[in-house]
Design an enzyme around this catalytic site. Sequence first.
Site, PDB file in Angstrom:
ATOM      1  N   ASP A 175      43.905  40.993  39.296  1.00  0.00           N
ATOM      2  CA  ASP A 175      45.354  41.652  38.951  1.00  0.00           C
ATOM      3  C   ASP A 175      45.329  42.686  37.946  1.00  0.00           C
ATOM      4  O   ASP A 175      44.481  42.015  36.859  1.00  0.00           O
ATOM      5  CB  ASP A 175      46.361  40.724  38.948  1.00  0.00           C
ATOM      6  CG  ASP A 175      47.668  41.394  38.758  1.00  0.00           C
ATOM      7  OD1 ASP A 175      48.108  41.455  37.768  1.00  0.00           O
ATOM      8  OD2 ASP A 175      48.252  41.542  39.731  1.00  0.00           O
ATOM      9  N   LEU A 176      45.667  43.826  37.851  1.00  0.00           N
ATOM     10  CA  LEU A 176      45.549  44.623  36.827  1.00  0.00           C
ATOM     11  C   LEU A 176      46.657  44.482  35.884  1.00  0.00           C
ATOM     12  O   LEU A 176      47.873  44.544  36.291  1.00  0.00           O
ATOM     13  CB  LEU A 176      45.513  46.249  37.293  1.00  0.00           C
ATOM     14  CG  LEU A 176      44.340  46.529  38.266  1.00  0.00           C
ATOM     15  CD1 LEU A 176      44.473  48.084  38.549  1.00  0.00           C
ATOM     16  CD2 LEU A 176      42.980  46.271  37.321  1.00  0.00           C
ATOM     17  N   GLY A 217      49.448  46.813  46.162  1.00  0.00           N
ATOM     18  CA  GLY A 217      49.861  47.161  44.445  1.00  0.00           C
ATOM     19  C   GLY A 217      48.586  47.178  43.764  1.00  0.00           C
ATOM     20  O   GLY A 217      47.628  47.977  43.890  1.00  0.00           O
ATOM     21  N   ASP A 218      48.608  46.249  42.753  1.00  0.00           N
ATOM     22  CA  ASP A 218      47.520  46.313  41.650  1.00  0.00           C
ATOM     23  C   ASP A 218      46.479  45.130  41.952  1.00  0.00           C
ATOM     24  O   ASP A 218      45.828  44.500  41.011  1.00  0.00           O
ATOM     25  CB  ASP A 218      47.853  46.465  40.357  1.00  0.00           C
ATOM     26  CG  ASP A 218      48.754  45.505  39.949  1.00  0.00           C
ATOM     27  OD1 ASP A 218      49.230  44.497  40.831  1.00  0.00           O
ATOM     28  OD2 ASP A 218      49.127  45.008  38.734  1.00  0.00           O
ATOM     29  N   GLU A 219      46.729  44.263  43.276  1.00  0.00           N
ATOM     30  CA  GLU A 219      45.815  43.179  43.518  1.00  0.00           C
ATOM     31  C   GLU A 219      44.681  43.480  44.232  1.00  0.00           C
ATOM     32  O   GLU A 219      44.805  44.119  45.227  1.00  0.00           O
ATOM     33  CB  GLU A 219      46.667  42.424  44.024  1.00  0.00           C
ATOM     34  CG  GLU A 219      48.040  41.847  43.298  1.00  0.00           C
ATOM     35  CD  GLU A 219      48.885  40.635  44.012  1.00  0.00           C
ATOM     36  OE1 GLU A 219      48.783  40.773  45.440  1.00  0.00           O
ATOM     37  OE2 GLU A 219      49.687  40.202  43.560  1.00  0.00           O
TER      38      GLU A 219
END
Length: 233
Positions: A175-176, A217-219
């Site tokens: 995750d970011l 998303g950012d995952e």
Amino acid sequence: KLHESTGWRTDNLILEQNIIPLIEGISINLDGIESTLHKQQLVIESENQRHIDTLFVLLASIVLLFLIFIAAILISLDRMVFQPISLVSNALISRAFNHDVPQIKTGNTLEISNLILAFQEMDEKINQRQEELEHQSLHDYLTSLPNRFLLHQRLDYQLLTSDRSSECFSLFFIDLNKFKDVNDTLGHAVGDSLLTQVANRLSLCVRKSDTVARLGGDEFAILLPEINKEGSE
């Protein structure tokens, strides 16, 4: 006696010497003419029969040639039109039921060739579109990485493989941090570019047999077959 004598009538001698022989000659000539006409009639009938036989043979030859011509046309139509159309029809049915499409050769006529080329182009477009749809359904639209669905498929396969062969595998979830701040301050275009760069760098860090997926998303997730905990570290 007077009746039997030749003196009481002056024309008796003429009748006996001239007219009666003349009549007999005419009768003989008429018989000859009749015989000649009869022979001539037989000759004419023979000629007519020969002409009739010749005409019959000619008509029979014309009918035979016509039948051969019709058979040649039907064979040509079957070879040049019906068979290609049947192949195209079977190919369309195979395509409709998602079966293997048989190979179709180019037709012998311009129209059939155009029909076959149109079908082949349509089939190529359908295959291309189907591959694109399959890719879109299994990959992320932004990064082109496998999506959550494809990751689940590969993960299920890896679980079955590991259960059968007792081999280990590793699964990472990434995750970011503060990615929302990038979108809020620099915009979504920069955020998309950042996700693309992250996807590229993650792909460069793994093997070809590994799977880098974007969950949304950012995952991100990384599946490493045949890698235990120590190896993944």
